[in-house]
Scaffold this motif. Structure first.
Motif, mmCIF file in Angstrom:
data_model
loop_
_atom_site.group_PDB
_atom_site.id
_atom_site.type_symbol
_atom_site.label_atom_id
_atom_site.label_comp_id
_atom_site.label_asym_id
_atom_site.label_seq_id
_atom_site.Cartn_x
_atom_site.Cartn_y
_atom_site.Cartn_z
ATOM 1 N N GLN A 204 -58.239 -15.839 6.736
ATOM 2 C CA GLN A 204 -58.918 -15.050 5.727
ATOM 3 C C GLN A 204 -58.351 -13.649 5.858
ATOM 4 O O GLN A 204 -58.632 -12.935 6.817
ATOM 5 C CB GLN A 204 -60.437 -15.039 5.913
ATOM 6 N N THR A 205 -57.525 -13.264 4.893
ATOM 7 C CA THR A 205 -56.656 -12.110 5.050
ATOM 8 C C THR A 205 -56.546 -11.346 3.736
ATOM 9 O O THR A 205 -56.545 -11.967 2.669
ATOM 10 C CB THR A 205 -55.232 -12.581 5.456
ATOM 11 N N PRO A 206 -56.435 -10.008 3.763
ATOM 12 C CA PRO A 206 -56.103 -9.285 2.538
ATOM 13 C C PRO A 206 -54.846 -9.882 1.908
ATOM 14 O O PRO A 206 -53.897 -10.252 2.616
ATOM 15 C CB PRO A 206 -55.865 -7.851 3.028
ATOM 16 N N ALA A 207 -54.829 -9.989 0.581
ATOM 17 C CA ALA A 207 -53.751 -10.705 -0.103
ATOM 18 C C ALA A 207 -52.375 -10.141 0.229
ATOM 19 O O ALA A 207 -51.433 -10.901 0.511
ATOM 20 C CB ALA A 207 -53.995 -10.674 -1.609
ATOM 21 N N ALA A 208 -52.234 -8.817 0.189
ATOM 22 C CA ALA A 208 -50.926 -8.221 0.463
ATOM 23 C C ALA A 208 -50.435 -8.594 1.853
ATOM 24 O O ALA A 208 -49.248 -8.907 2.051
ATOM 25 C CB ALA A 208 -51.001 -6.706 0.308
ATOM 26 N N GLU A 209 -51.326 -8.589 2.815
ATOM 27 C CA GLU A 209 -50.951 -8.941 4.187
ATOM 28 C C GLU A 209 -50.599 -10.420 4.301
ATOM 29 O O GLU A 209 -49.652 -10.791 5.007
ATOM 30 C CB GLU A 209 -52.103 -8.594 5.126
ATOM 31 N N PHE A 210 -51.360 -11.270 3.614
ATOM 32 C CA PHE A 210 -51.094 -12.709 3.675
ATOM 33 C C PHE A 210 -49.687 -13.012 3.187
ATOM 34 O O PHE A 210 -48.956 -13.791 3.813
ATOM 35 C CB PHE A 210 -52.115 -13.472 2.835
ATOM 36 N N PHE A 211 -49.289 -12.431 2.073
ATOM 37 C CA PHE A 211 -47.973 -12.746 1.524
ATOM 38 C C PHE A 211 -46.849 -12.039 2.277
ATOM 39 O O PHE A 211 -45.723 -12.528 2.318
ATOM 40 C CB PHE A 211 -47.931 -12.391 0.038
ATOM 41 N N ARG A 212 -47.154 -10.905 2.875
ATOM 42 C CA ARG A 212 -46.136 -10.184 3.639
ATOM 43 C C ARG A 212 -45.913 -10.810 5.013
ATOM 44 O O ARG A 212 -44.778 -10.981 5.467
ATOM 45 C CB ARG A 212 -46.539 -8.714 3.806
ATOM 46 N N GLN A 213 -47.000 -11.179 5.681
ATOM 47 C CA GLN A 213 -46.896 -11.683 7.052
ATOM 48 C C GLN A 213 -48.050 -12.638 7.361
ATOM 49 O O GLN A 213 -49.002 -12.263 8.048
ATOM 50 C CB GLN A 213 -46.885 -10.515 8.050
ATOM 51 N N PRO A 214 -47.958 -13.880 6.871
ATOM 52 C CA PRO A 214 -49.025 -14.852 7.183
ATOM 53 C C PRO A 214 -49.130 -15.058 8.690
ATOM 54 O O PRO A 214 -48.137 -14.996 9.419
ATOM 55 C CB PRO A 214 -48.573 -16.118 6.457
ATOM 56 N N ARG A 215 -50.347 -15.324 9.147
ATOM 57 C CA ARG A 215 -50.599 -15.377 10.588
ATOM 58 C C ARG A 215 -50.332 -16.739 11.207
ATOM 59 O O ARG A 215 -50.172 -16.847 12.425
ATOM 60 C CB ARG A 215 -52.064 -14.989 10.853
ATOM 61 N N THR A 216 -50.338 -17.789 10.389
ATOM 62 C CA THR A 216 -50.222 -19.139 10.940
ATOM 63 C C THR A 216 -48.956 -19.830 10.438
ATOM 64 O O THR A 216 -48.449 -19.540 9.353
ATOM 65 C CB THR A 216 -51.444 -19.997 10.548
ATOM 66 N N ASP A 217 -48.481 -20.774 11.241
ATOM 67 C CA ASP A 217 -47.312 -21.558 10.829
ATOM 68 C C ASP A 217 -47.609 -22.342 9.556
ATOM 69 O O ASP A 217 -46.737 -22.488 8.696
ATOM 70 C CB ASP A 217 -46.918 -22.527 11.952
ATOM 71 N N ALA A 218 -48.829 -22.854 9.444
ATOM 72 C CA ALA A 218 -49.183 -23.644 8.259
ATOM 73 C C ALA A 218 -49.096 -22.809 6.991
ATOM 74 O O ALA A 218 -48.604 -23.279 5.958
ATOM 75 C CB ALA A 218 -50.587 -24.220 8.418
ATOM 76 N N ALA A 219 -49.572 -21.565 7.039
ATOM 77 C CA ALA A 219 -49.496 -20.690 5.869
ATOM 78 C C ALA A 219 -48.048 -20.341 5.537
ATOM 79 O O ALA A 219 -47.657 -20.316 4.367
ATOM 80 C CB ALA A 219 -50.311 -19.427 6.113
ATOM 81 N N ARG A 220 -47.253 -20.073 6.571
ATOM 82 C CA ARG A 220 -45.842 -19.766 6.324
ATOM 83 C C ARG A 220 -45.132 -20.947 5.681
ATOM 84 O O ARG A 220 -44.337 -20.786 4.738
ATOM 85 C CB ARG A 220 -45.168 -19.373 7.635
ATOM 86 N N GLU A 221 -45.417 -22.154 6.151
ATOM 87 C CA GLU A 221 -44.797 -23.349 5.579
ATOM 88 C C GLU A 221 -45.260 -23.583 4.149
ATOM 89 O O GLU A 221 -44.463 -23.954 3.272
ATOM 90 C CB GLU A 221 -45.127 -24.565 6.449
ATOM 91 N N PHE A 222 -46.546 -23.353 3.888
ATOM 92 C CA PHE A 222 -47.089 -23.493 2.534
ATOM 93 C C PHE A 222 -46.388 -22.548 1.575
ATOM 94 O O PHE A 222 -45.980 -22.943 0.481
ATOM 95 C CB PHE A 222 -48.593 -23.216 2.553
ATOM 96 N N ILE A 223 -46.230 -21.299 1.959
ATOM 97 C CA ILE A 223 -45.554 -20.326 1.099
ATOM 98 C C ILE A 223 -44.101 -20.735 0.868
ATOM 99 O O ILE A 223 -43.613 -20.674 -0.268
ATOM 100 C CB ILE A 223 -45.647 -18.919 1.720
ATOM 101 N N ARG A 224 -43.419 -21.179 1.920
ATOM 102 C CA ARG A 224 -42.020 -21.601 1.777
ATOM 103 C C ARG A 224 -41.897 -22.768 0.790
ATOM 104 O O ARG A 224 -41.034 -22.770 -0.086
ATOM 105 C CB ARG A 224 -41.450 -22.035 3.127
ATOM 106 N N GLU A 225 -42.788 -23.741 0.929
ATOM 107 C CA GLU A 225 -42.711 -24.918 0.063
ATOM 108 C C GLU A 225 -43.030 -24.576 -1.392
ATOM 109 O O GLU A 225 -42.400 -25.103 -2.309
ATOM 110 C CB GLU A 225 -43.665 -25.995 0.562
ATOM 111 N N GLU A 226 -43.994 -23.696 -1.597
ATOM 112 C CA GLU A 226 -44.383 -23.343 -2.962
ATOM 113 C C GLU A 226 -43.301 -22.499 -3.642
ATOM 114 O O GLU A 226 -43.077 -22.617 -4.842
ATOM 115 C CB GLU A 226 -45.715 -22.592 -2.956
ATOM 116 N N ILE A 227 -42.655 -21.643 -2.870
ATOM 117 C CA ILE A 227 -41.575 -20.827 -3.441
ATOM 118 C C ILE A 227 -40.381 -21.713 -3.755
ATOM 119 O O ILE A 227 -39.653 -21.493 -4.725
ATOM 120 C CB ILE A 227 -41.186 -19.690 -2.474
ATOM 121 N N GLY A 228 -40.205 -22.762 -2.931
ATOM 122 C CA GLY A 228 -39.123 -23.708 -3.168
ATOM 123 C C GLY A 228 -37.816 -23.225 -2.596
ATOM 124 O O GLY A 228 -36.750 -23.691 -2.946
#
Length: 228
Positions: A204-228
C-alpha cells in the motif's frame, strides 16, 4: 488506525478456496487504485469493502458512517430510459418526483449525455451505459464511490470519457476506490496503490512511489509484464 475505512485481518474463503487472506489496511484521503494480476482478488476485496460480500474472517470497519455507491464493469440497466434509470435510485432514497427529475437531468448533463435522456438505457452503447451508471451514482452524492474495472470493456475514447467523469466526481469531494488492471489508468487517476496478489496485500504505497520503486518482487514483475 485512523482512516475512514479500515480492514482488519479480512479474509474470505468460498468452497474451501481462499480468495482474500488476512488483509489489514486503512484508506484515507485521495483516490485509491487496487492493482493486481487476474485472479488476485481485486473485485472480491472491493465487494467486501462495500458490504456486498460477508467476510469469513476479520472485519470491515467504518469509524464514521459514510454514504456509498458502486459502479460495476458491466452496469445493470433497467428496462427504461436513461433518465428513469437515474431517477430510480433517487426514488429509493425518498426524493420527491420534482427533485428526482431535476437531479437526474443535472447528472446526465454532467456526464455529457443530456440528449439521451429519453433513450432506452439497454440500447445504449457500452460506453454510454457506463456513463449513465456513473450519473446514477453521482446523482446520489455518495461520500465514497467504489468502481470495479470501470473501463475494462470500453474503447479508448469511451475510457477517456469515463476517466474524465471519475476525475470530476473526485474533484467534487467523493472518495474514489477503484480496481483496475490498466497501469496507465492507475498512473493517471490514483493517489495511492493497493497491490494484491493471491488475495494477500503486498503493498500500500503512494502511486508515484509504487511506479518509481515498487517494494516487492511481485509488484516489479507485474509492472514488467503489463508494460510488455
Amino acid at each position: 488506525m485512523g482512516g475512514w475505512l479500515q480492514l482488519e485481518n479480512l479474509g474470505l474463503t468460498e468452497g474451501g478456496v481462499r480468495i482474500v487472506a488476512d488483509v489489514t489496511l486503512e484508506i484515507g484521503a485521495g483516490r485509491t487504485a487496487i492493482l493486481g494480476p487476474n485472479g488476485a482478488g481485486k473485485s472480491t476485496l472491493l465487494r467486501l469493502m462495500h458490504g456486498l460480500l460477508k467476510p469469513s474472517a476479520g472485519r470491515v470497519a467504518w469509524p464514521q458512517p459514510l454514504s456509498q455507491g458502486m459502479v460495476f464493469q458491466r452496469p445493470v440497466m433497467l428496462r427504461s430510459s436513461a433518465l428513469a434509470n437515474i431517477e430510480y435510485g433517487l426514488a429509493l432514497r425518498g426524493h420527491a418526483p420534482d427533485e428526482r427529475r431535476r437531479r437526474a437531468q443535472a447528472a446526465l448533463e454532467r456526464v455529457g449525455l443530456p440528449e439521451l435522456a429519453g433513450r432506452q438505457a439497454k440500447r445504449l452503447s457500452g460506453g454510454e451505459q457506463q456513463r449513465v451508471a456513473l450519473a446514477r451514482a453521482w446523482a446520489l452524492e455518495p461520500q465514497v464511490l467504489f468502481l470495479d474495472e470501470p473501463t475494462a470493456s470500453l474503447d479508448p475514447l469511451s475510457s477517456r470519457e469515463v476517466e474524465r467523469i471519475v476525475g470530476e466526481i473526485a474533484a467534487a469531494g467523493t472518495k474514489i476506490v477503484m480496481t483496475t488492471h490498466n497501469l496507465g489508468q492507475a498512473r493517471r487517476m490514483a493517489d495511492e496503490i493497493v497491490f494484491i496478489e493471491g488475495g494477500r496485500l503486498l503493498e500500500q504505497t503512494p502511486a508515484a512511489e509504487f511506479f518509481r520503486q515498487p517494494r516487492t518482487d511481485a509488484a516489479r514483475e507485474f509492472i514488467r509484464e503489463e508494460i510488455g
